[in-house]
Design a protein around this motif. Structure first.
Motif, PDB file in Angstrom:
ATOM      1  N   ILE A 216       0.828  -1.205   0.000  1.00  0.00           N
ATOM      2  CA  ILE A 216       0.000   0.000   0.000  1.00  0.00           C
ATOM      3  C   ILE A 216       0.865   1.259   0.000  1.00  0.00           C
ATOM      4  CG2 ILE A 216      -1.606   1.362   1.404  1.00  0.00           C
ATOM      5  CD1 ILE A 216      -2.894  -1.322   2.219  1.00  0.00           C
ATOM      6  N   THR A 217       1.917   1.271   0.806  1.00  0.00           N
ATOM      7  CA  THR A 217       2.795   2.446   0.827  1.00  0.00           C
ATOM      8  C   THR A 217       3.507   2.611  -0.513  1.00  0.00           C
ATOM      9  OG1 THR A 217       4.550   1.103   1.848  1.00  0.00           O
ATOM     10  CG2 THR A 217       3.154   2.406   3.314  1.00  0.00           C
ATOM     11  N   GLN A 218       3.834   1.504  -1.142  1.00  0.00           N
ATOM     12  CA  GLN A 218       4.449   1.568  -2.465  1.00  0.00           C
ATOM     13  C   GLN A 218       3.466   2.151  -3.479  1.00  0.00           C
ATOM     14  OE1 GLN A 218       5.638  -2.182  -4.496  1.00  0.00           O
ATOM     15  NE2 GLN A 218       7.717  -1.387  -4.304  1.00  0.00           N
ATOM     16  N   ALA A 219       2.213   1.759  -3.371  1.00  0.00           N
ATOM     17  CA  ALA A 219       1.189   2.301  -4.268  1.00  0.00           C
ATOM     18  C   ALA A 219       0.991   3.793  -4.047  1.00  0.00           C
ATOM     19  CB  ALA A 219      -0.128   1.552  -4.054  1.00  0.00           C
ATOM     20  N   ILE A 220       1.048   4.229  -2.795  1.00  0.00           N
ATOM     21  CA  ILE A 220       0.914   5.664  -2.490  1.00  0.00           C
ATOM     22  C   ILE A 220       2.048   6.451  -3.139  1.00  0.00           C
ATOM     23  CG2 ILE A 220       0.992   7.370  -0.629  1.00  0.00           C
ATOM     24  CD1 ILE A 220      -0.445   5.288   1.135  1.00  0.00           C
ATOM     25  N   ALA A 221       3.256   5.895  -3.088  1.00  0.00           N
ATOM     26  CA  ALA A 221       4.393   6.562  -3.735  1.00  0.00           C
ATOM     27  C   ALA A 221       4.167   6.689  -5.238  1.00  0.00           C
ATOM     28  CB  ALA A 221       5.677   5.782  -3.453  1.00  0.00           C
ATOM     29  N   ALA A 222       3.644   5.640  -5.863  1.00  0.00           N
ATOM     30  CA  ALA A 222       3.373   5.687  -7.302  1.00  0.00           C
ATOM     31  C   ALA A 222       2.277   6.700  -7.629  1.00  0.00           C
ATOM     32  CB  ALA A 222       2.975   4.295  -7.796  1.00  0.00           C
ATOM     33  N   VAL A 223       1.220   6.714  -6.821  1.00  0.00           N
ATOM     34  CA  VAL A 223       0.104   7.633  -7.064  1.00  0.00           C
ATOM     35  C   VAL A 223       0.554   9.084  -6.926  1.00  0.00           C
ATOM     36  CG1 VAL A 223      -2.096   8.445  -6.136  1.00  0.00           C
ATOM     37  CG2 VAL A 223      -1.701   5.994  -6.430  1.00  0.00           C
ATOM     38  N   LEU A 224       1.320   9.381  -5.877  1.00  0.00           N
ATOM     39  CA  LEU A 224       1.767  10.763  -5.668  1.00  0.00           C
ATOM     40  C   LEU A 224       2.704  11.217  -6.783  1.00  0.00           C
ATOM     41  CD1 LEU A 224       1.588  13.195  -3.808  1.00  0.00           C
ATOM     42  CD2 LEU A 224       3.564  12.333  -2.565  1.00  0.00           C
ATOM     43  N   THR A 225       3.549  10.317  -7.259  1.00  0.00           N
ATOM     44  CA  THR A 225       4.435  10.658  -8.376  1.00  0.00           C
ATOM     45  C   THR A 225       3.635  11.008  -9.619  1.00  0.00           C
ATOM     46  OG1 THR A 225       6.133   9.159  -7.505  1.00  0.00           O
ATOM     47  CG2 THR A 225       6.349   9.837  -9.799  1.00  0.00           C
ATOM     48  N   ILE A 226       2.636  10.184  -9.932  1.00  0.00           N
ATOM     49  CA  ILE A 226       1.787  10.447 -11.103  1.00  0.00           C
ATOM     50  C   ILE A 226       1.030  11.766 -10.935  1.00  0.00           C
ATOM     51  CG2 ILE A 226      -0.223   9.598 -12.382  1.00  0.00           C
ATOM     52  CD1 ILE A 226       0.738   6.741 -11.664  1.00  0.00           C
ATOM     53  N   LEU A 227       0.557  12.032  -9.726  1.00  0.00           N
ATOM     54  CA  LEU A 227      -0.182  13.264  -9.472  1.00  0.00           C
ATOM     55  C   LEU A 227       0.706  14.489  -9.670  1.00  0.00           C
ATOM     56  CD1 LEU A 227      -2.800  14.599  -8.415  1.00  0.00           C
ATOM     57  CD2 LEU A 227      -1.871  14.376  -6.105  1.00  0.00           C
ATOM     58  N   ILE A 228       1.925  14.448  -9.151  1.00  0.00           N
ATOM     59  CA  ILE A 228       2.837  15.588  -9.283  1.00  0.00           C
ATOM     60  C   ILE A 228       3.197  15.826 -10.746  1.00  0.00           C
ATOM     61  CG2 ILE A 228       5.176  16.384  -8.768  1.00  0.00           C
ATOM     62  CD1 ILE A 228       4.890  15.102  -6.026  1.00  0.00           C
ATOM     63  N   ILE A 229       3.474  14.754 -11.462  1.00  0.00           N
ATOM     64  CA  ILE A 229       3.828  14.898 -12.882  1.00  0.00           C
ATOM     65  C   ILE A 229       2.634  15.406 -13.686  1.00  0.00           C
ATOM     66  CG2 ILE A 229       4.497  13.624 -14.957  1.00  0.00           C
ATOM     67  CD1 ILE A 229       6.185  11.817 -13.165  1.00  0.00           C
ATOM     68  N   GLY A 230       1.442  14.907 -13.354  1.00  0.00           N
ATOM     69  CA  GLY A 230       0.250  15.298 -14.112  1.00  0.00           C
ATOM     70  C   GLY A 230      -0.168  16.737 -13.882  1.00  0.00           C
ATOM     71  N   GLN A 231       0.051  17.259 -12.677  1.00  0.00           N
ATOM     72  CA  GLN A 231      -0.334  18.639 -12.360  1.00  0.00           C
ATOM     73  C   GLN A 231       0.843  19.576 -12.592  1.00  0.00           C
ATOM     74  OE1 GLN A 231      -3.523  19.497 -11.588  1.00  0.00           O
ATOM     75  NE2 GLN A 231      -3.972  17.342 -12.022  1.00  0.00           N
ATOM     76  N   GLN A 232       1.312  19.627 -13.822  1.00  0.00           N
ATOM     77  CA  GLN A 232       2.529  20.357 -14.145  1.00  0.00           C
ATOM     78  C   GLN A 232       2.425  21.842 -13.818  1.00  0.00           C
ATOM     79  OE1 GLN A 232       4.318  19.336 -17.902  1.00  0.00           O
ATOM     80  NE2 GLN A 232       5.084  21.413 -18.220  1.00  0.00           N
ATOM     81  N   GLY A 233       1.268  22.438 -14.044  1.00  0.00           N
ATOM     82  CA  GLY A 233       1.116  23.864 -13.810  1.00  0.00           C
ATOM     83  C   GLY A 233       1.227  24.248 -12.345  1.00  0.00           C
ATOM     84  N   TYR A 234       0.971  23.300 -11.434  1.00  0.00           N
ATOM     85  CA  TYR A 234       1.017  23.591 -10.004  1.00  0.00           C
ATOM     86  C   TYR A 234       2.284  23.074  -9.329  1.00  0.00           C
ATOM     87  CZ  TYR A 234      -3.964  24.387 -10.779  1.00  0.00           C
ATOM     88  OH  TYR A 234      -5.167  24.849 -11.241  1.00  0.00           O
ATOM     89  N   THR A 235       2.935  22.068  -9.928  1.00  0.00           N
ATOM     90  CA  THR A 235       4.060  21.401  -9.267  1.00  0.00           C
ATOM     91  C   THR A 235       5.367  21.437 -10.050  1.00  0.00           C
ATOM     92  OG1 THR A 235       3.504  19.261 -10.275  1.00  0.00           O
ATOM     93  CG2 THR A 235       2.434  19.799  -8.177  1.00  0.00           C
ATOM     94  N   GLY A 236       5.316  21.889 -11.290  1.00  0.00           N
ATOM     95  CA  GLY A 236       6.519  21.843 -12.113  1.00  0.00           C
ATOM     96  C   GLY A 236       6.646  20.570 -12.925  1.00  0.00           C
ATOM     97  N   GLY A 237       5.730  19.624 -12.711  1.00  0.00           N
ATOM     98  CA  GLY A 237       5.715  18.404 -13.506  1.00  0.00           C
ATOM     99  C   GLY A 237       6.928  17.538 -13.311  1.00  0.00           C
ATOM    100  N   VAL A 238       7.342  16.873 -14.390  1.00  0.00           N
ATOM    101  CA  VAL A 238       8.437  15.915 -14.305  1.00  0.00           C
ATOM    102  C   VAL A 238       9.764  16.600 -13.983  1.00  0.00           C
ATOM    103  CG1 VAL A 238       9.003  16.004 -16.778  1.00  0.00           C
ATOM    104  CG2 VAL A 238       9.457  13.917 -15.470  1.00  0.00           C
ATOM    105  N   ASN A 239       9.905  17.863 -14.348  1.00  0.00           N
ATOM    106  CA  ASN A 239      11.144  18.594 -14.049  1.00  0.00           C
ATOM    107  C   ASN A 239      11.233  19.012 -12.590  1.00  0.00           C
ATOM    108  OD1 ASN A 239      12.074  18.536 -16.735  1.00  0.00           O
ATOM    109  ND2 ASN A 239      10.759  20.278 -17.250  1.00  0.00           N
ATOM    110  N   GLY A 240      10.094  19.100 -11.918  1.00  0.00           N
ATOM    111  CA  GLY A 240      10.083  19.526 -10.534  1.00  0.00           C
ATOM    112  C   GLY A 240      10.225  21.032 -10.396  1.00  0.00           C
TER     113      GLY A 240
END
Length: 395
Positions: free
Chosen positions: A158-182
Protein backbone atom coordinates in the motif's frame (compact mmCIF):
# COMPACT_ATOMS: atom_id res chain seq x y z
CA UNK A 1 24.07 14.67 38.81
CA UNK A 2 22.91 15.08 35.24
CA UNK A 3 26.32 16.43 34.26
CA UNK A 4 27.99 13.36 35.76
CA UNK A 5 25.61 11.01 33.91
CA UNK A 6 26.28 12.83 30.65
CA UNK A 7 30.04 12.52 31.08
CA UNK A 8 29.71 8.83 31.85
CA UNK A 9 27.69 8.35 28.67
CA UNK A 10 30.28 10.18 26.54
CA UNK A 11 33.06 7.89 27.74
CA UNK A 12 30.92 4.77 27.38
CA UNK A 13 31.14 2.60 24.30
CA UNK A 14 27.92 4.02 22.84
CA UNK A 15 29.00 7.60 23.49
CA UNK A 16 32.33 6.99 21.79
CA UNK A 17 30.50 5.72 18.71
CA UNK A 18 28.58 9.00 18.50
CA UNK A 19 31.77 11.01 19.04
CA UNK A 20 33.51 9.04 16.28
CA UNK A 21 30.69 9.80 13.84
CA UNK A 22 30.76 13.48 14.85
CA UNK A 23 34.54 13.62 14.38
CA UNK A 24 34.19 12.03 10.93
CA UNK A 25 31.47 14.41 9.76
CA UNK A 26 32.63 17.63 11.41
CA UNK A 27 36.42 17.38 11.17
CA UNK A 28 37.75 14.70 8.82
CA UNK A 29 35.42 15.07 5.82
CA UNK A 30 35.44 18.91 5.71
CA UNK A 31 39.26 18.89 5.81
CA UNK A 32 39.67 16.07 3.30
CA UNK A 33 37.08 17.01 0.66
CA UNK A 34 36.67 19.97 -1.66
CA UNK A 35 33.41 21.98 -1.50
CA UNK A 36 31.80 20.01 -4.35
CA UNK A 37 32.44 16.61 -2.77
CA UNK A 38 31.49 17.87 0.68
CA UNK A 39 28.18 19.06 -0.76
CA UNK A 40 27.66 15.56 -2.14
CA UNK A 41 28.27 14.09 1.32
CA UNK A 42 25.69 16.51 2.68
CA UNK A 43 23.26 15.24 0.06
CA UNK A 44 23.97 11.66 1.18
CA UNK A 45 23.34 12.64 4.79
CA UNK A 46 19.86 13.90 3.92
CA UNK A 47 18.98 10.30 3.04
CA UNK A 48 20.25 9.23 6.45
CA UNK A 49 17.25 11.01 8.00
CA UNK A 50 14.99 8.60 6.13
CA UNK A 51 17.14 5.62 7.11
CA UNK A 52 16.96 6.56 10.81
CA UNK A 53 13.19 6.71 10.56
CA UNK A 54 13.15 3.30 8.89
CA UNK A 55 15.21 1.86 11.74
CA UNK A 56 12.55 3.01 14.18
CA UNK A 57 9.66 2.01 11.95
CA UNK A 58 10.94 -1.23 10.38
CA UNK A 59 13.77 -2.40 12.61
CA UNK A 60 12.19 -1.66 15.99
CA UNK A 61 8.43 -1.85 15.34
CA UNK A 62 8.43 -4.25 12.37
CA UNK A 63 6.56 -1.86 10.04
CA UNK A 64 8.14 -2.05 6.58
CA UNK A 65 7.26 1.04 4.55
CA UNK A 66 8.20 1.09 0.87
CA UNK A 67 6.97 4.65 0.44
CA UNK A 68 9.25 6.76 2.61
CA UNK A 69 10.21 8.73 -0.48
CA UNK A 70 6.74 10.28 -0.26
CA UNK A 71 7.54 11.99 3.04
CA UNK A 72 11.05 12.89 1.90
CA UNK A 73 9.60 14.49 -1.22
CA UNK A 74 6.84 16.35 0.62
CA UNK A 75 9.36 17.96 2.95
CA UNK A 76 11.51 18.85 -0.04
CA UNK A 77 8.62 20.30 -2.00
CA UNK A 78 7.52 22.45 0.95
CA UNK A 79 10.98 24.02 1.14
CA UNK A 80 11.20 24.29 -2.66
CA UNK A 81 7.88 26.18 -2.80
CA UNK A 82 9.18 28.80 -0.39
CA UNK A 83 12.46 29.18 -2.26
CA UNK A 84 10.70 29.37 -5.63
CA UNK A 85 8.35 32.09 -4.43
CA UNK A 86 11.32 34.05 -3.11
CA UNK A 87 12.95 33.77 -6.55
CA UNK A 88 9.73 34.77 -8.37
CA UNK A 89 9.43 38.41 -7.43
CA UNK A 90 7.68 40.71 -9.93
CA UNK A 91 11.05 42.27 -10.76
CA UNK A 92 12.75 38.92 -11.42
CA UNK A 93 9.83 37.66 -13.56
CA UNK A 94 9.05 40.88 -15.42
CA UNK A 95 9.41 39.18 -18.83
CA UNK A 96 6.62 36.70 -18.05
CA UNK A 97 3.04 37.12 -19.16
CA UNK A 98 2.08 37.15 -15.47
CA UNK A 99 4.91 38.55 -13.35
CA UNK A 100 5.17 37.43 -9.72
CA UNK A 101 4.41 33.75 -10.18
CA UNK A 102 6.85 30.82 -10.74
CA UNK A 103 8.03 30.42 -14.33
CA UNK A 104 6.49 26.96 -14.85
CA UNK A 105 3.07 28.33 -13.90
CA UNK A 106 3.42 31.06 -16.51
CA UNK A 107 4.41 28.48 -19.12
CA UNK A 108 1.24 26.55 -18.33
CA UNK A 109 -0.99 29.64 -18.75
CA UNK A 110 -1.75 30.17 -15.05
CA UNK A 111 -2.58 33.79 -14.35
CA UNK A 112 -2.47 33.80 -10.55
CA UNK A 113 -0.77 31.99 -7.73
CA UNK A 114 -2.77 28.91 -6.52
CA UNK A 115 -4.27 29.30 -3.04
CA UNK A 116 -2.21 26.47 -1.51
CA UNK A 117 1.01 28.24 -2.54
CA UNK A 118 0.13 31.45 -0.72
CA UNK A 119 1.13 30.34 2.84
CA UNK A 120 4.62 29.46 1.60
CA UNK A 121 5.50 33.14 1.39
CA UNK A 122 6.16 32.73 5.13
CA UNK A 123 9.38 31.02 6.18
CA UNK A 124 7.93 30.16 9.60
CA UNK A 125 4.97 28.41 7.98
CA UNK A 126 7.37 26.58 5.64
CA UNK A 127 9.39 25.21 8.56
CA UNK A 128 6.20 23.95 10.19
CA UNK A 129 4.99 22.46 6.90
CA UNK A 130 8.29 20.62 6.32
CA UNK A 131 7.50 18.51 9.38
CA UNK A 132 3.73 18.92 9.57
CA UNK A 133 2.71 17.93 6.03
CA UNK A 134 4.58 14.57 5.98
CA UNK A 135 3.48 13.85 9.56
CA UNK A 136 -0.16 14.63 8.76
CA UNK A 137 -0.15 12.34 5.73
CA UNK A 138 1.51 9.60 7.79
CA UNK A 139 -1.13 10.08 10.48
CA UNK A 140 -3.95 9.71 7.95
CA UNK A 141 -2.36 6.59 6.45
CA UNK A 142 -1.71 5.17 9.92
CA UNK A 143 -5.30 5.75 11.06
CA UNK A 144 -6.61 4.10 7.90
CA UNK A 145 -4.26 1.11 8.04
CA UNK A 146 -3.29 0.33 11.62
CA UNK A 147 -6.73 0.72 13.17
CA UNK A 148 -7.84 -1.97 10.71
CA UNK A 149 -4.82 -4.10 11.60
CA UNK A 150 -3.34 -3.90 8.13
CA UNK A 151 0.34 -4.80 8.35
CA UNK A 152 3.15 -6.88 6.95
CA UNK A 153 3.43 -7.22 3.20
CA UNK A 154 0.01 -5.62 2.66
CA UNK A 155 1.10 -2.40 4.33
CA UNK A 156 4.35 -2.41 2.34
CA UNK A 157 2.46 -2.75 -0.94
CA UNK A 158 0.00 0.00 0.00
CA UNK A 159 2.79 2.45 0.83
CA UNK A 160 4.45 1.57 -2.46
CA UNK A 161 1.19 2.30 -4.27
CA UNK A 162 0.91 5.66 -2.49
CA UNK A 163 4.39 6.56 -3.74
CA UNK A 164 3.37 5.69 -7.30
CA UNK A 165 0.10 7.63 -7.06
CA UNK A 166 1.77 10.76 -5.67
CA UNK A 167 4.44 10.66 -8.38
CA UNK A 168 1.79 10.45 -11.10
CA UNK A 169 -0.18 13.26 -9.47
CA UNK A 170 2.84 15.59 -9.28
CA UNK A 171 3.83 14.90 -12.88
CA UNK A 172 0.25 15.30 -14.11
CA UNK A 173 -0.33 18.64 -12.36
CA UNK A 174 2.53 20.36 -14.14
CA UNK A 175 1.12 23.86 -13.81
CA UNK A 176 1.02 23.59 -10.00
CA UNK A 177 4.06 21.40 -9.27
CA UNK A 178 6.52 21.84 -12.11
CA UNK A 179 5.72 18.40 -13.51
CA UNK A 180 8.44 15.92 -14.31
CA UNK A 181 11.14 18.59 -14.05
CA UNK A 182 10.08 19.53 -10.53
CA UNK A 183 10.81 22.88 -8.93
CA UNK A 184 14.17 24.15 -10.14
CA UNK A 185 16.37 27.25 -10.22
CA UNK A 186 16.28 27.82 -6.46
CA UNK A 187 18.78 30.54 -5.66
CA UNK A 188 18.32 32.28 -2.33
CA UNK A 189 17.10 31.64 1.21
CA UNK A 190 15.88 34.85 2.91
CA UNK A 191 18.11 36.81 0.52
CA UNK A 192 21.14 34.55 1.16
CA UNK A 193 22.64 33.01 -1.98
CA UNK A 194 22.69 29.25 -1.37
CA UNK A 195 24.63 28.47 -4.56
CA UNK A 196 28.04 29.62 -3.33
CA UNK A 197 30.64 27.24 -1.89
CA UNK A 198 30.56 29.07 1.43
CA UNK A 199 26.78 28.73 1.69
CA UNK A 200 26.92 25.05 0.83
CA UNK A 201 29.56 24.45 3.48
CA UNK A 202 27.37 26.16 6.07
CA UNK A 203 24.34 24.13 4.96
CA UNK A 204 26.43 20.97 5.29
CA UNK A 205 27.10 21.72 8.95
CA UNK A 206 23.44 22.61 9.48
CA UNK A 207 22.58 19.21 8.01
CA UNK A 208 25.03 17.48 10.36
CA UNK A 209 23.57 19.31 13.35
CA UNK A 210 20.00 18.38 12.42
CA UNK A 211 21.11 14.80 11.85
CA UNK A 212 22.44 14.51 15.38
CA UNK A 213 19.25 16.04 16.77
CA UNK A 214 17.27 13.31 15.00
CA UNK A 215 19.73 10.66 16.17
CA UNK A 216 19.30 11.70 19.78
CA UNK A 217 15.52 11.89 19.38
CA UNK A 218 15.48 8.35 18.00
CA UNK A 219 17.81 7.19 20.78
CA UNK A 220 15.54 8.81 23.37
CA UNK A 221 12.56 6.88 22.03
CA UNK A 222 14.31 3.52 21.76
CA UNK A 223 15.80 3.65 25.26
CA UNK A 224 12.52 4.46 26.96
CA UNK A 225 9.57 2.25 27.76
CA UNK A 226 8.07 3.29 24.43
CA UNK A 227 11.01 1.74 22.61
CA UNK A 228 10.64 -1.53 24.51
CA UNK A 229 6.96 -1.64 23.61
CA UNK A 230 7.80 -1.12 19.93
CA UNK A 231 10.24 -4.02 20.02
CA UNK A 232 7.71 -6.18 21.86
CA UNK A 233 5.12 -5.38 19.18
CA UNK A 234 7.57 -6.53 16.54
CA UNK A 235 8.12 -9.85 18.30
CA UNK A 236 4.72 -10.60 19.85
CA UNK A 237 2.07 -8.13 18.71
CA UNK A 238 -0.88 -10.13 20.04
CA UNK A 239 0.71 -10.44 23.47
CA UNK A 240 1.20 -6.68 23.64
CA UNK A 241 -2.39 -6.09 22.56
CA UNK A 242 -3.74 -8.52 25.16
CA UNK A 243 -1.64 -6.73 27.80
CA UNK A 244 -3.86 -3.69 27.33
CA UNK A 245 -1.71 -1.53 25.05
CA UNK A 246 -3.20 0.24 22.04
CA UNK A 247 -0.96 -1.26 19.36
CA UNK A 248 -2.43 0.92 16.60
CA UNK A 249 -1.56 4.11 18.50
CA UNK A 250 2.07 3.04 18.94
CA UNK A 251 2.34 2.14 15.26
CA UNK A 252 0.85 5.46 14.21
CA UNK A 253 3.31 7.30 16.46
CA UNK A 254 6.43 5.62 15.14
CA UNK A 255 5.22 5.90 11.53
CA UNK A 256 4.64 9.64 12.02
CA UNK A 257 8.06 9.98 13.66
CA UNK A 258 9.72 8.34 10.64
CA UNK A 259 7.75 10.65 8.33
CA UNK A 260 8.89 13.74 10.27
CA UNK A 261 12.54 12.65 10.01
CA UNK A 262 12.11 12.07 6.26
CA UNK A 263 10.50 15.48 5.80
CA UNK A 264 13.44 17.21 7.50
CA UNK A 265 15.84 15.29 5.26
CA UNK A 266 13.88 16.30 2.15
CA UNK A 267 13.96 19.99 3.08
CA UNK A 268 17.71 19.89 3.66
CA UNK A 269 18.16 18.05 0.35
CA UNK A 270 16.38 20.88 -1.46
CA UNK A 271 18.62 23.47 0.18
CA UNK A 272 21.82 21.56 -0.60
CA UNK A 273 21.00 20.51 -4.15
CA UNK A 274 18.87 23.46 -5.25
CA UNK A 275 15.85 21.64 -6.70
CA UNK A 276 13.22 19.01 -5.98
CA UNK A 277 11.58 16.67 -8.46
CA UNK A 278 9.17 13.69 -8.39
CA UNK A 279 12.06 11.30 -9.06
CA UNK A 280 12.86 11.42 -5.33
CA UNK A 281 9.33 10.38 -4.37
CA UNK A 282 8.65 7.31 -6.49
CA UNK A 283 8.98 3.59 -5.92
CA UNK A 284 12.62 3.28 -6.97
CA UNK A 285 13.79 6.03 -4.63
CA UNK A 286 11.76 4.58 -1.75
CA UNK A 287 13.23 1.10 -2.20
CA UNK A 288 16.73 2.56 -2.30
CA UNK A 289 16.03 4.16 1.06
CA UNK A 290 15.14 0.77 2.49
CA UNK A 291 18.46 -0.54 1.18
CA UNK A 292 20.32 2.22 3.05
CA UNK A 293 18.69 1.02 6.25
CA UNK A 294 19.22 -2.68 5.50
CA UNK A 295 22.91 -2.29 4.68
CA UNK A 296 23.67 -0.20 7.74
CA UNK A 297 21.65 -2.47 9.99
CA UNK A 298 17.94 -2.14 10.54
CA UNK A 299 18.40 -2.35 14.32
CA UNK A 300 21.02 0.39 14.56
CA UNK A 301 20.34 4.09 14.14
CA UNK A 302 24.05 4.83 13.73
CA UNK A 303 24.33 1.99 11.26
CA UNK A 304 21.62 3.65 9.17
CA UNK A 305 23.81 6.76 8.80
CA UNK A 306 26.79 4.74 7.63
CA UNK A 307 24.56 2.71 5.31
CA UNK A 308 23.24 5.87 3.64
CA UNK A 309 26.76 7.25 3.24
CA UNK A 310 28.27 4.05 1.84
CA UNK A 311 25.48 3.16 -0.58
CA UNK A 312 25.26 6.67 -2.01
CA UNK A 313 29.04 6.98 -2.29
CA UNK A 314 29.10 3.64 -4.13
CA UNK A 315 26.23 4.80 -6.32
CA UNK A 316 28.06 7.97 -7.31
CA UNK A 317 31.33 6.16 -7.99
CA UNK A 318 29.74 3.25 -9.83
CA UNK A 319 27.40 5.45 -11.86
CA UNK A 320 30.26 7.60 -13.08
CA UNK A 321 31.97 4.54 -14.58
CA UNK A 322 29.09 2.15 -15.37
CA UNK A 323 25.83 4.13 -15.22
CA UNK A 324 23.70 1.47 -16.90
CA UNK A 325 24.78 -1.26 -14.47
CA UNK A 326 24.01 0.52 -11.20
CA UNK A 327 20.38 -0.75 -10.87
CA UNK A 328 21.66 -4.33 -11.13
CA UNK A 329 24.39 -3.62 -8.58
CA UNK A 330 21.79 -2.15 -6.21
CA UNK A 331 19.58 -5.24 -6.58
CA UNK A 332 22.53 -7.56 -5.99
CA UNK A 333 23.53 -5.53 -2.94
CA UNK A 334 20.08 -5.82 -1.40
CA UNK A 335 19.86 -9.57 -2.04
CA UNK A 336 23.37 -10.05 -0.67
CA UNK A 337 22.59 -8.12 2.49
CA UNK A 338 19.41 -10.09 3.13
CA UNK A 339 21.07 -13.47 2.56
CA UNK A 340 24.60 -12.96 3.90
CA UNK A 341 24.26 -10.53 6.81
CA UNK A 342 20.62 -9.67 7.56
CA UNK A 343 21.62 -7.36 10.43
CA UNK A 344 23.78 -5.25 8.10
CA UNK A 345 27.07 -3.60 8.89
CA UNK A 346 26.05 -3.05 12.50
CA UNK A 347 25.51 -6.79 12.89
CA UNK A 348 28.91 -7.58 11.40
CA UNK A 349 30.52 -5.02 13.68
CA UNK A 350 28.83 -6.49 16.72
CA UNK A 351 29.82 -10.05 15.80
CA UNK A 352 33.42 -9.55 14.73
CA UNK A 353 34.76 -6.16 15.84
CA UNK A 354 33.27 -5.77 19.29
CA UNK A 355 34.85 -9.02 20.59
CA UNK A 356 38.24 -7.65 19.49
CA UNK A 357 37.48 -4.40 21.28
CA UNK A 358 36.72 -6.36 24.42
CA UNK A 359 40.10 -8.07 24.24
CA UNK A 360 41.98 -4.87 23.52
CA UNK A 361 40.37 -2.95 26.36
CA UNK A 362 40.29 -6.07 28.55
CA UNK A 363 36.60 -5.83 29.12
CA UNK A 364 35.22 -8.80 30.93
CA UNK A 365 32.01 -10.43 29.90
CA UNK A 366 30.37 -9.12 33.02
CA UNK A 367 31.10 -5.55 31.91
CA UNK A 368 29.94 -5.90 28.33
CA UNK A 369 26.94 -8.16 28.82
CA UNK A 370 25.62 -8.16 32.37
CA UNK A 371 23.73 -11.27 33.28
CA UNK A 372 20.25 -10.73 34.67
CA UNK A 373 18.45 -13.53 36.40
CA UNK A 374 15.33 -14.56 34.51
CA UNK A 375 12.03 -14.33 36.32
CA UNK A 376 10.37 -17.63 36.98
CA UNK A 377 7.52 -16.66 34.65
CA UNK A 378 9.97 -16.42 31.75
CA UNK A 379 11.19 -19.95 32.39
CA UNK A 380 7.70 -21.31 31.96
CA UNK A 381 6.88 -23.51 29.02
CA UNK A 382 5.96 -21.58 25.89
CA UNK A 383 7.94 -18.47 26.80
CA UNK A 384 9.33 -16.70 23.73
CA UNK A 385 12.97 -15.60 24.14
CA UNK A 386 12.48 -12.97 21.45
CA UNK A 387 9.55 -11.39 23.26
CA UNK A 388 11.01 -11.63 26.73
CA UNK A 389 14.71 -10.92 26.46
CA UNK A 390 15.18 -8.74 23.43
CA UNK A 391 16.01 -5.11 24.07
CA UNK A 392 16.68 -2.35 21.56
CA UNK A 393 20.23 -2.43 20.26
CA UNK A 394 22.46 0.30 21.62
CA UNK A 395 23.06 1.91 18.21
Amino acid sequence: MKHSSLMKWFVSREGLYYLALAFLLVVILPLALDPFRLNMVGKYLTYAFVAIGLVMCWGKAGILSLGQGVFFGLGGYCMAMFLKLEASTPEATAIQSTPGIPDFMDWNQLTELPWFWEPFHSFSFTLLAVIGVPTLLAFVIGIAMFTRRVGGVYFAIITQAIAAVLTILIIGQQGYTGGVNGITDLQTLMGWDIRTDEARNILYFVCVGMLFLCLFAARLVQNRKLGRILVAMNAQEMRVRFSGYDVAAFKIFVFCLAAAFAGIGGALFTLLVGFMSPSFIGIVASIEMVIFCALGGRLSILGAVYGALLVNAAKSGFSESFPELWPFAMGALFIGVVLAFPNGLAGLYKSYVMPLENKVFKRSKSETAPVVAKPAAEQAEGFSPMAGNYSPEKS
